[in-house]
Scaffold this motif. Sequence first.
Motif, mmCIF file in Angstrom:
data_model
loop_
_atom_site.group_PDB
_atom_site.id
_atom_site.type_symbol
_atom_site.label_atom_id
_atom_site.label_comp_id
_atom_site.label_asym_id
_atom_site.label_seq_id
_atom_site.Cartn_x
_atom_site.Cartn_y
_atom_site.Cartn_z
ATOM 1 N N ILE A 55 12.561 6.625 -1.607
ATOM 2 C CA ILE A 55 13.009 5.792 -0.496
ATOM 3 C C ILE A 55 12.818 4.349 -0.927
ATOM 4 O O ILE A 55 11.760 3.971 -1.439
ATOM 5 N N ARG A 56 13.839 3.562 -0.750
ATOM 6 C CA ARG A 56 13.775 2.148 -1.116
ATOM 7 C C ARG A 56 13.906 1.312 0.145
ATOM 8 O O ARG A 56 14.867 1.458 0.895
ATOM 9 N N TYR A 57 12.911 0.456 0.375
ATOM 10 C CA TYR A 57 12.932 -0.444 1.517
ATOM 11 C C TYR A 57 13.131 -1.871 1.029
ATOM 12 O O TYR A 57 12.486 -2.305 0.078
ATOM 13 N N VAL A 58 13.999 -2.588 1.698
ATOM 14 C CA VAL A 58 14.193 -4.005 1.430
ATOM 15 C C VAL A 58 13.972 -4.737 2.747
ATOM 16 O O VAL A 58 14.519 -4.345 3.772
ATOM 17 N N CYS A 59 13.142 -5.762 2.718
ATOM 18 C CA CYS A 59 12.806 -6.497 3.943
ATOM 19 C C CYS A 59 13.202 -7.954 3.777
ATOM 20 O O CYS A 59 12.637 -8.667 2.953
ATOM 21 N N ASP A 60 14.195 -8.365 4.543
ATOM 22 C CA ASP A 60 14.593 -9.773 4.596
ATOM 23 C C ASP A 60 14.203 -10.303 5.973
ATOM 24 O O ASP A 60 14.457 -9.650 6.976
ATOM 25 N N GLY A 61 13.601 -11.438 6.004
ATOM 26 C CA GLY A 61 13.217 -12.007 7.295
ATOM 27 C C GLY A 61 12.239 -13.141 7.091
ATOM 28 O O GLY A 61 12.046 -13.626 5.976
ATOM 29 N N PRO A 62 11.586 -13.532 8.163
ATOM 30 C CA PRO A 62 10.597 -14.615 8.069
ATOM 31 C C PRO A 62 9.461 -14.238 7.105
ATOM 32 O O PRO A 62 9.119 -13.062 6.952
ATOM 33 N N THR A 63 8.895 -15.234 6.486
ATOM 34 C CA THR A 63 7.830 -15.019 5.502
ATOM 35 C C THR A 63 6.688 -14.184 6.068
ATOM 36 O O THR A 63 6.157 -13.307 5.386
ATOM 37 N N ALA A 64 6.312 -14.417 7.312
ATOM 38 C CA ALA A 64 5.204 -13.663 7.914
ATOM 39 C C ALA A 64 5.551 -12.181 8.028
ATOM 40 O O ALA A 64 4.713 -11.312 7.766
ATOM 41 N N LEU A 65 6.784 -11.856 8.382
ATOM 42 C CA LEU A 65 7.218 -10.463 8.493
ATOM 43 C C LEU A 65 7.245 -9.795 7.129
ATOM 44 O O LEU A 65 6.743 -8.685 6.954
ATOM 45 N N VAL A 66 7.810 -10.471 6.146
ATOM 46 C CA VAL A 66 7.862 -9.917 4.794
ATOM 47 C C VAL A 66 6.456 -9.670 4.260
ATOM 48 O O VAL A 66 6.171 -8.644 3.664
ATOM 49 N N GLY A 67 5.537 -10.592 4.515
ATOM 50 C CA GLY A 67 4.150 -10.423 4.085
ATOM 51 C C GLY A 67 3.477 -9.237 4.755
ATOM 52 O O GLY A 67 2.749 -8.480 4.109
ATOM 53 N N ALA A 68 3.726 -9.042 6.042
ATOM 54 C CA ALA A 68 3.134 -7.911 6.762
ATOM 55 C C ALA A 68 3.671 -6.589 6.229
ATOM 56 O O ALA A 68 2.914 -5.638 6.011
ATOM 57 N N VAL A 69 4.968 -6.512 5.999
ATOM 58 C CA VAL A 69 5.564 -5.283 5.460
ATOM 59 C C VAL A 69 5.016 -5.017 4.059
ATOM 60 O O VAL A 69 4.686 -3.881 3.708
ATOM 61 N N ASP A 70 4.894 -6.047 3.241
ATOM 62 C CA ASP A 70 4.352 -5.891 1.892
ATOM 63 C C ASP A 70 2.932 -5.331 1.931
ATOM 64 O O ASP A 70 2.604 -4.403 1.184
ATOM 65 N N ARG A 71 2.101 -5.851 2.821
ATOM 66 C CA ARG A 71 0.725 -5.356 2.924
ATOM 67 C C ARG A 71 0.681 -3.893 3.365
ATOM 68 O O ARG A 71 -0.102 -3.092 2.847
ATOM 69 N N LEU A 72 1.530 -3.524 4.310
ATOM 70 C CA LEU A 72 1.582 -2.125 4.753
ATOM 71 C C LEU A 72 2.050 -1.198 3.631
ATOM 72 O O LEU A 72 1.511 -0.101 3.454
ATOM 73 N N MET A 73 3.045 -1.628 2.873
ATOM 74 C CA MET A 73 3.540 -0.791 1.771
ATOM 75 C C MET A 73 2.465 -0.626 0.693
ATOM 76 O O MET A 73 2.313 0.449 0.124
ATOM 77 N N ARG A 74 1.711 -1.674 0.422
ATOM 78 C CA ARG A 74 0.644 -1.577 -0.580
ATOM 79 C C ARG A 74 -0.499 -0.679 -0.123
ATOM 80 O O ARG A 74 -1.241 -0.136 -0.939
ATOM 81 N N LEU A 75 -0.654 -0.498 1.179
ATOM 82 C CA LEU A 75 -1.672 0.389 1.727
ATOM 83 C C LEU A 75 -1.273 1.864 1.619
ATOM 84 O O LEU A 75 -2.128 2.747 1.547
ATOM 85 N N ALA A 76 0.020 2.146 1.595
ATOM 86 C CA ALA A 76 0.538 3.523 1.648
ATOM 87 C C ALA A 76 -0.090 4.472 0.623
ATOM 88 O O ALA A 76 -0.455 5.599 0.978
ATOM 89 N N PRO A 77 -0.257 4.108 -0.652
ATOM 90 C CA PRO A 77 -0.842 5.057 -1.609
ATOM 91 C C PRO A 77 -2.270 5.489 -1.274
ATOM 92 O O PRO A 77 -2.742 6.517 -1.737
ATOM 93 N N TYR A 78 -2.972 4.693 -0.468
ATOM 94 C CA TYR A 78 -4.375 4.965 -0.157
ATOM 95 C C TYR A 78 -4.591 5.499 1.258
ATOM 96 O O TYR A 78 -5.706 5.788 1.651
ATOM 97 N N SER A 79 -3.518 5.618 2.033
ATOM 98 C CA SER A 79 -3.672 5.907 3.457
ATOM 99 C C SER A 79 -3.534 7.377 3.840
ATOM 100 O O SER A 79 -3.566 7.703 5.021
ATOM 101 N N GLY A 80 -3.382 8.258 2.870
ATOM 102 C CA GLY A 80 -3.283 9.679 3.205
ATOM 103 C C GLY A 80 -1.928 10.080 3.735
ATOM 104 O O GLY A 80 -1.826 10.944 4.592
ATOM 105 N N VAL A 81 -0.880 9.460 3.233
ATOM 106 C CA VAL A 81 0.472 9.805 3.651
ATOM 107 C C VAL A 81 0.766 11.240 3.236
ATOM 108 O O VAL A 81 0.438 11.664 2.137
#
Length: 69
Positions: A25-51
């Motif tokens: 699955i490929r996600y691309v996030c375009d938007g305000p810097t704060a939104l892109v940063g929040a999405v980036d942090r959530l994606m970086r958490l995914a490998p450790y979150s028990g998905v």
Amino acid sequence: MSDIDGASDVVKVNGRTVSGFLGRIRYVCDGPTALVGAVDRLMRLAPYSGVGVQRGRGFGLVRLEPTWR
């Protein structure tokens, strides 16, 4: 552009039927810097979150692959 390349699959593991998604699955996030940063942090958490389920048996793998513009 976001996209999905995969499908649901069913396998037998120790006599149990387990279903899940296999693919990419490929996600691309375009938007305000704060939104892109929040999405980036959530994606970086995914490998450790028990998905996923059955992680002890090797399922539920998330691997982030960098992309460049």
